[in-house]
Design a protein around this motif. Structure first.
Motif, PDB file in Angstrom:
ATOM      1  N   LEU A  43      97.683   8.267  -7.831  1.00  9.10           N
ATOM      2  CA  LEU A  43      98.376   9.194  -8.726  1.00  9.10           C
ATOM      3  C   LEU A  43      98.911  10.360  -7.917  1.00  9.10           C
ATOM      4  O   LEU A  43      98.144  11.160  -7.380  1.00  9.10           O
ATOM      5  CB  LEU A  43      97.430   9.712  -9.815  1.00  9.10           C
ATOM      6  CG  LEU A  43      96.643   8.667 -10.611  1.00  9.10           C
ATOM      7  CD1 LEU A  43      95.863   9.348 -11.732  1.00  9.10           C
ATOM      8  CD2 LEU A  43      97.561   7.597 -11.173  1.00  9.10           C
ATOM      9  N   HIS A  44     100.233  10.458  -7.832  1.00  6.01           N
ATOM     10  CA  HIS A  44     100.843  11.490  -7.001  1.00  6.01           C
ATOM     11  C   HIS A  44     100.862  12.851  -7.701  1.00  6.01           C
ATOM     12  O   HIS A  44     100.576  12.975  -8.898  1.00  6.01           O
ATOM     13  CB  HIS A  44     102.255  11.079  -6.579  1.00  6.01           C
ATOM     14  CG  HIS A  44     103.226  10.946  -7.717  1.00  6.01           C
ATOM     15  ND1 HIS A  44     103.735  12.026  -8.400  1.00  6.01           N
ATOM     16  CD2 HIS A  44     103.816   9.845  -8.270  1.00  6.01           C
ATOM     17  CE1 HIS A  44     104.585  11.615  -9.317  1.00  6.01           C
ATOM     18  NE2 HIS A  44     104.648  10.296  -9.273  1.00  6.01           N
ATOM     19  N   GLY A  45     101.211  13.856  -6.931  1.00  6.36           N
ATOM     20  CA  GLY A  45     101.208  15.218  -7.438  1.00  6.36           C
ATOM     21  C   GLY A  45     102.505  15.617  -8.095  1.00  6.36           C
ATOM     22  O   GLY A  45     103.366  14.805  -8.407  1.00  6.36           O
ATOM     23  N   SER A  49     106.691  14.730  -8.050  1.00  6.83           N
ATOM     24  CA  SER A  49     106.937  14.644  -6.611  1.00  6.83           C
ATOM     25  C   SER A  49     107.165  13.215  -6.128  1.00  6.83           C
ATOM     26  O   SER A  49     107.746  12.991  -5.071  1.00  6.83           O
ATOM     27  CB  SER A  49     105.781  15.264  -5.827  1.00  6.83           C
ATOM     28  OG  SER A  49     104.602  14.495  -5.971  1.00  6.83           O
ATOM     29  N   GLY A  50     106.711  12.224  -6.879  1.00  4.82           N
ATOM     30  CA  GLY A  50     106.874  10.842  -6.456  1.00  4.82           C
ATOM     31  C   GLY A  50     105.752  10.372  -5.543  1.00  4.82           C
ATOM     32  O   GLY A  50     104.934  11.151  -5.070  1.00  4.82           O
ATOM     33  N   HIS A  51     105.744   9.071  -5.278  1.00  3.49           N
ATOM     34  CA  HIS A  51     104.618   8.429  -4.597  1.00  3.49           C
ATOM     35  C   HIS A  51     104.609   8.577  -3.082  1.00  3.49           C
ATOM     36  O   HIS A  51     103.605   8.270  -2.433  1.00  3.49           O
ATOM     37  CB  HIS A  51     104.631   6.928  -4.910  1.00  3.49           C
ATOM     38  CG  HIS A  51     105.684   6.180  -4.148  1.00  3.49           C
ATOM     39  ND1 HIS A  51     107.035   6.250  -4.451  1.00  3.49           N
ATOM     40  CD2 HIS A  51     105.605   5.363  -3.053  1.00  3.49           C
ATOM     41  CE1 HIS A  51     107.720   5.505  -3.606  1.00  3.49           C
ATOM     42  NE2 HIS A  51     106.887   4.943  -2.741  1.00  3.49           N
ATOM     43  N   ASP A  52     105.724   9.033  -2.486  1.00  7.78           N
ATOM     44  CA  ASP A  52     105.900   8.929  -1.033  1.00  7.78           C
ATOM     45  C   ASP A  52     104.774   9.546  -0.212  1.00  7.78           C
ATOM     46  O   ASP A  52     104.346   8.974   0.796  1.00  7.78           O
ATOM     47  CB  ASP A  52     107.233   9.569  -0.634  1.00  7.78           C
ATOM     48  CG  ASP A  52     108.417   8.842  -1.235  1.00  7.78           C
ATOM     49  OD1 ASP A  52     108.938   7.913  -0.591  1.00  7.78           O
ATOM     50  OD2 ASP A  52     108.809   9.186  -2.362  1.00  7.78           O
ATOM     51  N   SER A  53     104.306  10.717  -0.619  1.00 10.29           N
ATOM     52  CA  SER A  53     103.271  11.389   0.182  1.00 10.29           C
ATOM     53  C   SER A  53     101.937  10.658   0.128  1.00 10.29           C
ATOM     54  O   SER A  53     101.028  10.960   0.908  1.00 10.29           O
ATOM     55  CB  SER A  53     103.087  12.827  -0.297  1.00 10.29           C
ATOM     56  OG  SER A  53     102.584  12.862  -1.625  1.00 10.29           O
ATOM     57  N   MET A  54     101.802   9.677  -0.777  1.00 12.46           N
ATOM     58  CA  MET A  54     100.554   8.919  -0.902  1.00 12.46           C
ATOM     59  C   MET A  54     100.554   7.660  -0.031  1.00 12.46           C
ATOM     60  O   MET A  54      99.542   6.960   0.053  1.00 12.46           O
ATOM     61  CB  MET A  54     100.336   8.513  -2.367  1.00 12.46           C
ATOM     62  CG  MET A  54     100.387   9.642  -3.371  1.00 12.46           C
ATOM     63  SD  MET A  54      98.944  10.718  -3.278  1.00 12.46           S
ATOM     64  CE  MET A  54      97.690   9.736  -4.095  1.00 12.46           C
ATOM     65  N   ILE A 118      92.735   7.303  -7.173  1.00  8.76           N
ATOM     66  CA  ILE A 118      92.733   8.493  -6.340  1.00  8.76           C
ATOM     67  C   ILE A 118      93.906   9.356  -6.778  1.00  8.76           C
ATOM     68  O   ILE A 118      95.039   8.883  -6.894  1.00  8.76           O
ATOM     69  CB  ILE A 118      92.826   8.162  -4.841  1.00  8.76           C
ATOM     70  CG1 ILE A 118      92.837   9.462  -4.019  1.00  8.76           C
ATOM     71  CG2 ILE A 118      94.036   7.305  -4.494  1.00  8.76           C
ATOM     72  CD1 ILE A 118      92.604   9.258  -2.540  1.00  8.76           C
ATOM     73  N   GLY A 119      93.625  10.617  -7.074  1.00  9.24           N
ATOM     74  CA  GLY A 119      94.661  11.527  -7.532  1.00  9.24           C
ATOM     75  C   GLY A 119      94.753  12.736  -6.631  1.00  9.24           C
ATOM     76  O   GLY A 119      93.742  13.319  -6.261  1.00  9.24           O
TER      77      GLY A 119
END
Length: 223
Positions: A43-45, A49-54, A118-119
């Protein structure tokens, strides 16, 4: 990521109040049909913001064979955008994102085998709200940089602001400064580089999440 089995897809999600058909984009690293381990849903922020940073979580599959499910929450990335809902506080709610998450889990048939979550940041707040409903199949949650209390979060932000130079702090705390101005953007960048991410240059996946927020801040600016 190309070295790992990866699939992408789109799921229709029923959001009558959106006023138009909506979809959730997702990506799975690993093969759910043969994996021995329960998958992890990321679960992205933001929100927005989208999934990329995960994507760094792909290491969980590389090291331990844990399938990872990434998705862009409604309103950002490759999922349906709803710019017309900017400022609509009755629309942008935790319940909206929980309904979307449940829809994803049911579509991928994760209930019987179970799943982890995981969030990160807002995603951690969403994970906590979701877990409080005791959904069928949820095994564990991991909260990363996620505030449990908004009053305490605001208090902590004030402490961090106090550590910056008076000139930067004055701009960030002013209610009259235009947030689209270069002055505010420069001050915000100082805050980000001091307390959020010190890497230079900022990794591409993180820059993509920032672009998502800039291109469509509907959910973020409202919530």
């Amino acid at each position: 990521m190309a070295a790992y089995p990866t699939t992408e897809g789109e799921i229709a999600v029923d959001i009558p109040e959106a006023g138009k058909p909506c979809k959730t984009w997702y990506q799975i690293v690993g093969d759910l049909s043969v994996a021995k381990e329960s998958p992890v849903v990321a679960l992205h922020g933001g929100p927005g913001s989208g999934h990329d940073s995960m994507l760094v979580l792909t290491e969980l599959y590389k090291k331990w064979g844990l399938p990872i499910i990434f998705y862009d929450q409604i309103g950002c990335g490759r999922s349906t955008h709803l710019r017309e809902k900017t400022g609509d506080e009755e629309f942008w709610t935790f319940d909206l994102f929980i309904r979307e998450l449940d829809n994803l889990i049911d579509h991928l048939n994760l209930r019987d085998k179970g799943f982890h979550i995981i969030g990160q940041s807002f995603g951690g707040m969403l994970a906590g709200a979701y877990a409080s409903r005791q959904p069928v199949g949820l095994k564990k949650i991991v909260l990363s940089s996620a505030p449990a209390s908004m009053p305490l979060y605001k208090e902590s932000c004030k402490k961090r602001l106090a550590e910056l130079s008076p000139s930067v702090r004055e701009i960030l705390e002013s209610a009259e400064v235009d947030h689209s101005s270069q002055e505010f953007k420069d001050a915000a960048e100082v805050f980000m580089k001091t307390f959020v991410i010190r890497l230079d240059p900022v990794p591409d996946p993180v820059q993509r999440t920032w672009r998502n927020l800039k291109e469509n801040p509907s959910a973020y600016s409202t919530m």
